[in-house]
Design a protein around this motif. Structure first.
Motif, PDB file in Angstrom:
ATOM      1  N   UNK A   1      46.759  20.905  31.075  1.00 29.38           N
ATOM      2  CA  UNK A   1      46.720  20.816  32.524  1.00 29.38           C
ATOM      3  C   UNK A   1      47.016  22.169  33.133  1.00 29.38           C
ATOM      4  N   UNK A   2      46.280  22.511  34.183  1.00 24.36           N
ATOM      5  CA  UNK A   2      46.446  23.803  34.836  1.00 24.36           C
ATOM      6  C   UNK A   2      45.496  24.867  34.318  1.00 24.36           C
ATOM      7  N   UNK A   3      44.839  24.630  33.188  1.00 29.84           N
ATOM      8  CA  UNK A   3      43.913  25.611  32.619  1.00 29.84           C
ATOM      9  C   UNK A   3      42.562  25.549  33.337  1.00 29.84           C
ATOM     10  N   UNK A   4      41.743  26.594  33.124  1.00 29.06           N
ATOM     11  CA  UNK A   4      40.437  26.690  33.777  1.00 29.06           C
ATOM     12  C   UNK A   4      39.362  27.149  32.812  1.00 29.06           C
ATOM     13  N   UNK A   5      38.140  26.666  33.040  1.00 21.88           N
ATOM     14  CA  UNK A   5      36.933  27.185  32.402  1.00 21.88           C
ATOM     15  C   UNK A   5      36.187  27.941  33.482  1.00 21.88           C
ATOM     16  N   UNK A   6      35.929  29.229  33.237  1.00 22.77           N
ATOM     17  CA  UNK A   6      35.319  30.101  34.240  1.00 22.77           C
ATOM     18  C   UNK A   6      33.987  30.643  33.729  1.00 22.77           C
ATOM     19  N   UNK A   7      32.932  30.454  34.520  1.00 22.90           N
ATOM     20  CA  UNK A   7      31.591  30.924  34.201  1.00 22.90           C
ATOM     21  C   UNK A   7      31.328  32.243  34.926  1.00 22.90           C
ATOM     22  N   UNK A   8      30.658  33.184  34.257  1.00 19.01           N
ATOM     23  CA  UNK A   8      30.395  34.484  34.876  1.00 19.01           C
ATOM     24  C   UNK A   8      29.354  34.357  35.988  1.00 19.01           C
TER      25      UNK A   8
ATOM     26  N   UNK B   1      34.047  30.004  38.868  1.00 17.11           N
ATOM     27  CA  UNK B   1      33.346  31.249  38.600  1.00 17.11           C
ATOM     28  C   UNK B   1      34.322  32.397  38.396  1.00 17.11           C
ATOM     29  N   UNK B   2      33.801  33.479  37.842  1.00 13.57           N
ATOM     30  CA  UNK B   2      34.546  34.742  37.804  1.00 13.57           C
ATOM     31  C   UNK B   2      33.542  35.890  37.861  1.00 13.57           C
ATOM     32  N   UNK B   3      34.024  37.047  38.206  1.00 13.12           N
ATOM     33  CA  UNK B   3      33.191  38.237  38.178  1.00 13.12           C
ATOM     34  C   UNK B   3      32.804  38.747  39.555  1.00 13.12           C
ATOM     35  N   UNK B   4      31.779  39.563  39.586  1.00 22.36           N
ATOM     36  CA  UNK B   4      31.311  40.276  40.768  1.00 22.36           C
ATOM     37  C   UNK B   4      30.839  39.297  41.846  1.00 22.36           C
ATOM     38  N   UNK B   5      31.531  39.268  42.972  1.00 25.30           N
ATOM     39  CA  UNK B   5      31.189  38.320  44.042  1.00 25.30           C
ATOM     40  C   UNK B   5      29.847  38.644  44.694  1.00 25.30           C
ATOM     41  N   UNK B   6      29.283  39.809  44.414  1.00 21.85           N
ATOM     42  CA  UNK B   6      27.961  40.158  44.930  1.00 21.85           C
ATOM     43  C   UNK B   6      26.841  39.535  44.101  1.00 21.85           C
ATOM     44  N   UNK B   7      27.169  38.993  42.950  1.00 23.28           N
ATOM     45  CA  UNK B   7      26.181  38.304  42.110  1.00 23.28           C
ATOM     46  C   UNK B   7      26.145  36.826  42.497  1.00 23.28           C
ATOM     47  N   UNK B   8      25.067  36.179  42.118  1.00 25.39           N
ATOM     48  CA  UNK B   8      24.888  34.753  42.424  1.00 25.39           C
ATOM     49  C   UNK B   8      25.914  33.900  41.686  1.00 25.39           C
TER      50      UNK B   8
ATOM     51  N   UNK C   1      40.707  17.145  38.602  1.00 26.13           N
ATOM     52  CA  UNK C   1      39.667  18.114  38.283  1.00 26.13           C
ATOM     53  C   UNK C   1      39.229  18.866  39.536  1.00 26.13           C
ATOM     54  N   UNK C   2      38.876  20.135  39.362  1.00 31.30           N
ATOM     55  CA  UNK C   2      38.316  20.950  40.431  1.00 31.30           C
ATOM     56  C   UNK C   2      37.020  21.572  39.944  1.00 31.30           C
ATOM     57  N   UNK C   3      35.982  21.503  40.782  1.00 35.44           N
ATOM     58  CA  UNK C   3      34.728  22.229  40.564  1.00 35.44           C
ATOM     59  C   UNK C   3      34.550  23.150  41.756  1.00 35.44           C
ATOM     60  N   UNK C   4      34.387  24.451  41.502  1.00 39.21           N
ATOM     61  CA  UNK C   4      34.371  25.427  42.600  1.00 39.21           C
ATOM     62  C   UNK C   4      33.361  26.550  42.319  1.00 39.21           C
ATOM     63  N   UNK C   5      32.583  26.901  43.348  1.00 41.48           N
ATOM     64  CA  UNK C   5      31.715  28.079  43.325  1.00 41.48           C
ATOM     65  C   UNK C   5      30.700  28.074  42.186  1.00 41.48           C
ATOM     66  N   UNK C   6      30.027  26.938  41.998  1.00 40.50           N
ATOM     67  CA  UNK C   6      28.991  26.821  40.971  1.00 40.50           C
ATOM     68  C   UNK C   6      27.694  26.350  41.609  1.00 40.50           C
ATOM     69  N   UNK C   7      26.583  26.597  40.933  1.00 41.41           N
ATOM     70  CA  UNK C   7      25.288  26.054  41.333  1.00 41.41           C
ATOM     71  C   UNK C   7      24.830  25.106  40.225  1.00 41.41           C
TER      72      UNK C   7
ATOM     73  N   UNK D   1      37.405  37.958  29.282  1.00 37.31           N
ATOM     74  CA  UNK D   1      36.062  38.289  29.744  1.00 37.31           C
ATOM     75  C   UNK D   1      35.299  39.066  28.679  1.00 37.31           C
ATOM     76  N   UNK D   2      36.010  39.679  27.737  1.00 38.77           N
ATOM     77  CA  UNK D   2      35.381  40.442  26.658  1.00 38.77           C
ATOM     78  C   UNK D   2      35.002  39.593  25.454  1.00 38.77           C
ATOM     79  N   UNK D   3      35.439  38.331  25.424  1.00 39.79           N
ATOM     80  CA  UNK D   3      35.093  37.445  24.303  1.00 39.79           C
ATOM     81  C   UNK D   3      34.752  36.040  24.818  1.00 39.79           C
ATOM     82  N   UNK D   4      33.750  35.955  25.724  1.00 39.87           N
ATOM     83  CA  UNK D   4      33.442  34.652  26.316  1.00 39.87           C
ATOM     84  C   UNK D   4      32.646  33.744  25.383  1.00 39.87           C
ATOM     85  N   UNK D   5      32.730  32.439  25.662  1.00 42.63           N
ATOM     86  CA  UNK D   5      31.815  31.484  25.042  1.00 42.63           C
ATOM     87  C   UNK D   5      30.427  31.735  25.618  1.00 42.63           C
TER      88      UNK D   5
END
Length: 166
Positions: free
Chosen positions: A59-66, A94-101, A128-134, A40-44
């Motif tokens: 396989x099994x890895x994830x890309x997580x957006x803040x 997604x990752x991070x504060x669940x109170x954010x969008x 593939x999984x897509x979860x908690x994105x807009x 989280x300290x060195x994100x793309x």
């Protein structure tokens, strides 16, 4: 002697064992595509960099957006990774504060925000999984998600899709 044999057996077992762990790659709108994305300290920074990493990860890895981040994209990228499958899923989430969008992938003038389109011969890919994105669009982009040419085992959870022409 028995202890020495046990110790040697244990050392051989450890040296020939391979333990694999799922890796998360982080993307945030305050990141930098020169970063390694491994924390989280060195994100793309960009969706394009995330797609590029996704196509080469294990396989099994994830890309997580803040959460709270917005990721504009206008480059059409095919998303294919033959290392992913139903039992070793690759995830965009997604990752991070669940109170954010939810993180917003904002597609401008392109075919799809997520294009799981295997061009050429139908080579089986999926898991593939897509979860908690807009997924949002400028209405010039046609699709939120495309799945074409033998893409299987796709799980879509809690996505908000808006503004696409189809």
């Amino acid at each position: 002697m028995k202890n020495l044999t046990t110790l040697l057996s244990l050392l051989l077992l450890i040296s020939f064992s391979s333990v694999s762990y799922a890796q998360n790659y982080y993307v945030c709108d305050d990141g930098d595509d020169a970063n390694n994305g491994l924390s989280e300290n060195s994100p793309f920074l960009t969706h394009e960099k995330a797609i590029s990493k996704f196509s080469t990860m294990n396989g099994g890895d994830s890309v997580l957006y803040c959460r709270g981040g917005v990721f504009p994209t206008s480059k059409n990228n095919w998303i294919i990774n033959n290392k992913c499958n139903a039992s070793s899923r690759c995830t965009f989430a997604d990752y991070g504060d669940i109170n954010k969008a939810k993180p917003v992938i904002y597609a401008t003038n392109m075919k799809a925000a997520f294009n799981f389109e295997d061009g050429g011969n139908a080579d089986k890919d999926g898991g593939y999984t897509l979860r908690n994105l807009a997924l949002k669009s400028d209405k010039k982009s046609t699709h939120g998600i495309i799945m074409y040419n033998d893409v299987d085992d796709v799980l879509i959870e809690n996505l908000h899709i808006e503004g696409f022409s189809i």
